[in-house]
Design a protein around this motif. Structure first.
Motif, PDB file in Angstrom:
ATOM      1  N   TYR A 292       0.788  -1.224   0.000  1.00 13.20           N
ATOM      2  CA  TYR A 292       0.000   0.000   0.000  1.00 13.20           C
ATOM      3  C   TYR A 292       0.824   1.279   0.000  1.00 13.20           C
ATOM      4  N   GLY A 293       2.128   1.167   0.244  1.00 15.09           N
ATOM      5  CA  GLY A 293       2.978   2.344   0.146  1.00 15.09           C
ATOM      6  C   GLY A 293       3.086   3.194   1.396  1.00 15.09           C
ATOM      7  N   PHE A 294       2.679   2.657   2.564  1.00 14.47           N
ATOM      8  CA  PHE A 294       2.827   3.412   3.801  1.00 14.47           C
ATOM      9  C   PHE A 294       3.129   2.446   4.949  1.00 14.47           C
ATOM     10  N   ALA A 295       3.517   2.985   6.082  1.00 13.98           N
ATOM     11  CA  ALA A 295       3.782   2.197   7.279  1.00 13.98           C
ATOM     12  C   ALA A 295       3.301   2.978   8.488  1.00 13.98           C
ATOM     13  N   GLU A 296       3.100   2.282   9.597  1.00 11.95           N
ATOM     14  CA  GLU A 296       2.556   2.904  10.801  1.00 11.95           C
ATOM     15  C   GLU A 296       3.516   2.754  11.982  1.00 11.95           C
ATOM     16  N   PRO A 297       3.809   3.827  12.691  1.00 14.05           N
ATOM     17  CA  PRO A 297       4.648   3.726  13.890  1.00 14.05           C
ATOM     18  C   PRO A 297       3.999   2.814  14.933  1.00 14.05           C
ATOM     19  N   ASP A 298       4.820   2.059  15.647  1.00  9.26           N
ATOM     20  CA  ASP A 298       4.347   1.184  16.727  1.00  9.26           C
ATOM     21  C   ASP A 298       3.254   0.222  16.262  1.00  9.26           C
ATOM     22  N   ASN A 299       3.456  -0.351  15.105  1.00  6.17           N
ATOM     23  CA  ASN A 299       2.502  -1.316  14.566  1.00  6.17           C
ATOM     24  C   ASN A 299       2.670  -2.646  15.297  1.00  6.17           C
ATOM     25  N   GLN A 300       1.652  -3.046  16.042  1.00  5.29           N
ATOM     26  CA  GLN A 300       1.743  -4.233  16.886  1.00  5.29           C
ATOM     27  C   GLN A 300       1.835  -5.529  16.083  1.00  5.29           C
ATOM     28  N   TYR A 301       1.605  -5.459  14.791  1.00  2.00           N
ATOM     29  CA  TYR A 301       1.688  -6.661  13.962  1.00  2.00           C
ATOM     30  C   TYR A 301       3.046  -6.806  13.277  1.00  2.00           C
ATOM     31  N   ASP A 302       3.959  -5.927  13.596  1.00  2.43           N
ATOM     32  CA  ASP A 302       5.300  -6.020  13.025  1.00  2.43           C
ATOM     33  C   ASP A 302       6.041  -7.251  13.534  1.00  2.43           C
ATOM     34  N   ILE A 303       6.874  -7.807  12.685  1.00  2.00           N
ATOM     35  CA  ILE A 303       7.768  -8.901  13.070  1.00  2.00           C
ATOM     36  C   ILE A 303       9.116  -8.662  12.403  1.00  2.00           C
ATOM     37  N   VAL A 304      10.124  -9.399  12.844  1.00  4.11           N
ATOM     38  CA  VAL A 304      11.413  -9.444  12.167  1.00  4.11           C
ATOM     39  C   VAL A 304      11.742 -10.908  11.922  1.00  4.11           C
ATOM     40  N   ASN A 305      12.243 -11.214  10.753  1.00  4.84           N
ATOM     41  CA  ASN A 305      12.632 -12.574  10.431  1.00  4.84           C
ATOM     42  C   ASN A 305      14.136 -12.760  10.571  1.00  4.84           C
ATOM     43  N   LEU A 306      14.537 -13.881  11.153  1.00  2.95           N
ATOM     44  CA  LEU A 306      15.936 -14.287  11.184  1.00  2.95           C
ATOM     45  C   LEU A 306      16.098 -15.449  10.222  1.00  2.95           C
ATOM     46  N   ASP A 307      16.812 -15.246   9.136  1.00  2.00           N
ATOM     47  CA  ASP A 307      16.987 -16.300   8.142  1.00  2.00           C
ATOM     48  C   ASP A 307      17.774 -17.458   8.723  1.00  2.00           C
ATOM     49  N   LEU A 308      17.425 -18.670   8.297  1.00  4.96           N
ATOM     50  CA  LEU A 308      18.179 -19.857   8.706  1.00  4.96           C
ATOM     51  C   LEU A 308      19.650 -19.703   8.322  1.00  4.96           C
ATOM     52  N   GLU A 309      19.899 -19.108   7.160  1.00  5.66           N
ATOM     53  CA  GLU A 309      21.273 -18.895   6.718  1.00  5.66           C
ATOM     54  C   GLU A 309      22.052 -18.033   7.705  1.00  5.66           C
TER      55      GLU A 309
END
Length: 471
Positions: A292-309
């Protein structure tokens, strides 16, 4: 200019019998010239605020490009992109001109950014590789499916309306504005409904449709046996691919039959509202910016991925390779190659299990290896469940000191992907950035800051676990 376009759109709605409640108004935002829906008074639950006939929706079935698309065996979003390009190529002659002229040429999603902008603004984020891969795949789609249409003498399509740039622009509109309408129409553009702004995890209005599926008799009589199923390419709310939301189906078929022209309705959800919002789903900032072209501060649905590599990079040869002998990488649920870190900084249990196994003492490795050689050994799904249950019943079972130290190391490695600047530098830059004038920089910073804060919480999680081990 924007006001004139809005006036033309309202006249177009009247001609198409698109009805909007007197409680709502479509307005132009002064500072950005964006068009949105505003409430003129409070609305009550169940209030019908809009009625949109399906024949006014822009789909493969309603477009003049239908025959060309069906003869070319194009489906799903790719077909809808051709529809948008075709109707735009007609200019004022298009039945949807009053609607299309109100839309921006494209939405500012990262897919339309230059490669240099993608590299400079998204490096380290969840989107960097995804957007670059998507760009390459979309070009392949255009080359394989759309470029051949331009060589057709009978179609007489003009290249300036169907080039890669036009295709990307159409895709951006679909990503940010399309709806899954029904089984017959598939995915399409729904005028007026696509003007509602997003509110994460909530909605003031809800889109419903009294049309669920054409029955065989109506289908054969009115349309022939030609129902188009867009399959996995359809953008539905349930799979969160690229649409605002899915239009729900009311149980009106028994009363009214399966009328293809049955209108789409928009009902108020909140008891009393002054602003009117739809929800695009429970999406993290990577998904919001991507689609959608935007982001929200303090978005509770945010995650970070750690790649297996990345985990394997941290796990050098001095650590146990028991996980290889056990045929366990942790990425078993969806054939994924990464582990999720939640908004609160809590790592996926499978990552903890993998780190726990990697850090097993040499004696355990030796015994297990001998067992594996003599009888065969494999960590089954049942074993994983037992690990999970043990962890959930005792939070510190897997959080050994070694695992906590490993999490801290992984957080640092993941953090290094953002470059040499620090989180504080990003926050300072964001505070000096104008969202309206510099949206790409602004929203990419919101995404990056949110991800880096999650990594901070991961460090806190690991540090707290290490303290528990000392008690």
């Amino acid at each position: 200019m924007a006001t004139r376009k809005l006036r033309a759109f309202k006249n177009w709605m009247k001609s198409q019998h698109v009805e909007c409640s007197d409680a709502l108004d479509v307005v132009v935002t002064t500072n950005s010239s964006a068009v949105s829906v505003r409430a003129l008074c409070d609305l009550n639950v169940g209030d019908l605020v809009e009625t949109i006939p399906k024949e006014s929706c822009l789909t493969v079935k309603t477009s003049g490009a239908r025959q060309m698309i069906e003869e070319s065996d194009l489906e799903g979003i790719l077909a809808l992109a051709v529809v948008i390009m075709y109707e735009r190529s007609l200019g004022p002659l298009s039945p949807w001109f009053g609607y299309l002229q109100l839309l921006p040429y494209s939405e500012p999603i990262p897919l339309l950014w230059s490669l240099s902008q993608i590299d400079s603004l998204l490096t380290g984020t969840e989107l960097h590789k995804i957007v670059k891969d998507d760009k390459a795949l979309i070009y392949e789609d255009w080359k394989e499916c759309i470029e051949p249409l331009l060589t057709s003498v009978s179609l007489q399509l003009k290249a300036e309306h169907f080039g890669v740039t036009e295709y990307l622009a159409a895709k951006s509109l679909i990503a940010s504005r399309s709806f899954e309408i029904d089984d017959y129409h598939g995915c399409g553009m729904v005028p007026l409904a696509d003007l509602f702004n997003h509110k994460t995890g909530a909605e003031d209005v809800h889109f419903t449709s009294s049309y669920a599926e054409l029955n065989n008799d109506a289908d054969n009589e009115n349309h022939g046996n030609d129902k188009t199923h867009s399959g996995g390419e359809c953008l539905q709310m349930s799979d969160l691919e690229s649409s605002h939301s899915e239009l729900d189906n009311d149980a009106h078929n028994d009363k009214h039959g399966n009328d293809d022209n049955e209108p789409t309705k928009v009902n108020s959800r909140d008891e009393s509202i002054s602003g009117v919002f739809n929800t695009y789903g429970s999406l993290g900032n990577a998904a919001l910016l991507h689609r959608y072209g935007f982001a929200e501060p303090d978005n509770q649905y945010d995650i970070v991925n750690l790649d297996l590599e990345l985990v394997l990079q941290w796990s050098s040869s001095r650590f146990s390779h028991l996980w290889r002998k056990l045929d366990y990488s942790g990425c078993v649920s969806q054939n994924s190659e990464y582990f999720e870190i939640s908004f609160d900084g809590e790592p996926q249990v499978e990552l903890l299990i993998l780190l726990y196994i990697i850090l097993l003492p040499d004696l355990v490795v030796s015994i297990t290896s001998g067992f594996e050689k003599s009888k065969g050994f494999n960590l089954s799904k049942k074993d994983i469940v037992l690990f999970r249950e043990g962890f959930e019943s005792s939070n510190n079972m897997l959080l050994t000191n070694g695992v906590c130290v490993a999490l801290l190391g992984l957080a640092d490695i993941r953090e290094s992907l953002y470059g040499s600047n620090h989180l504080e530098d990003d926050i300072k830059t964001l505070n000096c950035c104008c969202r309206v004038k510099e949206p790409k920089i602004y929203y990419s910073l919101v995404l990056r800051i949110s991800e880096r804060r999650i990594l901070e919480r991961l460090r806190c999680y690991a540090s707290a676990g290490a303290i528990m081990q000392t008690k």
